[in-house]
Design an enzyme around this catalytic site. Structure first.
Site, PDB file in Angstrom:
ATOM      1  N   GLU A   1      12.533  42.796  28.167  1.00 34.45           N
ATOM      2  CA  GLU A   1      12.275  42.662  26.729  1.00 34.45           C
ATOM      3  C   GLU A   1      10.895  42.080  26.463  1.00 34.45           C
ATOM      4  O   GLU A   1      10.192  42.531  25.559  1.00 34.45           O
ATOM      5  CB  GLU A   1      13.364  41.807  26.062  1.00 34.45           C
ATOM      6  CG  GLU A   1      14.771  42.375  26.139  1.00 34.45           C
ATOM      7  CD  GLU A   1      14.886  43.830  25.716  1.00 34.45           C
ATOM      8  OE1 GLU A   1      14.069  44.292  24.890  1.00 34.45           O
ATOM      9  OE2 GLU A   1      15.784  44.524  26.227  1.00 34.45           O
TER      10      GLU A   1
ATOM     11  N   HIS B   1       7.913  44.383  26.460  1.00 35.89           N
ATOM     12  CA  HIS B   1       7.657  45.139  25.222  1.00 35.89           C
ATOM     13  C   HIS B   1       6.604  44.440  24.359  1.00 35.89           C
ATOM     14  O   HIS B   1       5.866  45.096  23.622  1.00 35.89           O
ATOM     15  CB  HIS B   1       8.946  45.282  24.409  1.00 35.89           C
ATOM     16  CG  HIS B   1       9.878  46.356  24.899  1.00 35.89           C
ATOM     17  ND1 HIS B   1       9.546  47.691  24.861  1.00 35.89           N
ATOM     18  CD2 HIS B   1      11.130  46.285  25.411  1.00 35.89           C
ATOM     19  CE1 HIS B   1      10.570  48.401  25.327  1.00 35.89           C
ATOM     20  NE2 HIS B   1      11.535  47.577  25.688  1.00 35.89           N
TER      21      HIS B   1
ATOM     22  N   LEU C   1      16.164  51.402  25.069  1.00 38.65           N
ATOM     23  CA  LEU C   1      16.463  52.090  23.809  1.00 38.65           C
ATOM     24  C   LEU C   1      15.298  52.969  23.367  1.00 38.65           C
ATOM     25  O   LEU C   1      15.498  53.920  22.620  1.00 38.65           O
ATOM     26  CB  LEU C   1      16.779  51.060  22.716  1.00 38.65           C
ATOM     27  CG  LEU C   1      17.989  50.164  22.977  1.00 38.65           C
ATOM     28  CD1 LEU C   1      18.125  49.119  21.886  1.00 38.65           C
ATOM     29  CD2 LEU C   1      19.255  50.979  23.107  1.00 38.65           C
TER      30      LEU C   1
ATOM     31  N   GLN D   1       9.948  47.549  19.083  1.00 36.92           N
ATOM     32  CA  GLN D   1      10.789  48.749  19.179  1.00 36.92           C
ATOM     33  C   GLN D   1      11.278  49.217  17.815  1.00 36.92           C
ATOM     34  O   GLN D   1      11.729  50.364  17.688  1.00 36.92           O
ATOM     35  CB  GLN D   1      11.989  48.497  20.105  1.00 36.92           C
ATOM     36  CG  GLN D   1      11.586  48.314  21.564  1.00 36.92           C
ATOM     37  CD  GLN D   1      12.789  48.141  22.446  1.00 36.92           C
ATOM     38  OE1 GLN D   1      13.296  47.039  22.614  1.00 36.92           O
ATOM     39  NE2 GLN D   1      13.284  49.237  22.990  1.00 36.92           N
TER      40      GLN D   1
HETATM   41 NI    NI Z   1      13.371  48.312  26.397  1.00 41.03          NI
END
Ligand code: NI
Length: 169
Positions: free
Chosen positions: A135, A138, A93, A44
């Site tokens: 998480e 990702h 996010l 990210q």
């Molecule tokens: Ni996320």
């Protein structure tokens, strides 16, 4: 969302306790804190390494959820401990301003390594298990909208939950 790096499979961490890993973790922690998130994965912030951090003192979307301790998790492996799948609202996010209803394993064991290379494992349930699965997705290039089963359950946070001050994570 839309950055092709978020769709890639990240590489294993092979060196622990290094200044590079420490700097990455600091960047991730600063970003998570600035955006008030419950977790973040290295891709990210554009780093394709299998590193996630997460932690939540209290989450208004899960007022009954146990707090999640701040955790650094490298090279994670997740094993479901039952067949039970629960739907829960998630944000990200990398997908700001939106929420979707996402199915996740309710009970999991996860294992991996901390920043110094020490192995650990935990058995967790509910919100903690959801954060870890979100998480770790990702690291395999999966954003939560791909896991939504019913796209009528996907929308703008302030429309779905008017008047609630919800954060992205
Ligand atoms: Ni996320």
């Amino acid at each position: 969302m839309g950055d092709p790096r978020l769709l890639l499979v990240s590489d294993l961490v092979t060196a622990f306790g290094t200044p590079e890993l420490q700097a990455l973790l600091q960047d991730m922690q600063d970003t998570m804190a600035a955006l008030d998130g419950a977790g973040i994965a290295a891709p990210q912030i554009g780093v394709l390494k299998r590193v996630v951090i997460f932690g939540a003192e209290y989450n208004p979307r899960y007022p009954e959820a146990d707090p999640v301790p701040f955790t650094v998790l490298c090279n994670p492996v997740i094993v479901p401990l039952s067949e039970l799948v629960e739907d829960g609202w998630e944000g990200c996010l990398s997908v700001p301003g939106l929420r979707g209803l996402v199915p996740r394993w309710r009970d999991i064991r996860y294992s991996g390594f901390d920043q110094s290379g020490a192995p650990f494992e935990r058995e967790v349930t509910g919100f903690h298990a959801r954060v870890v699965q979100h998480e770790c997705d990702h690291l395999d290039g999966i954003l939560y909208p791909r896991r939504i089963r019913d796209l009528t359950q996907f929308g703008y946070t302030d429309v779905l939950f008017p008047g609630q001050d919800l954060v992205d994570d």
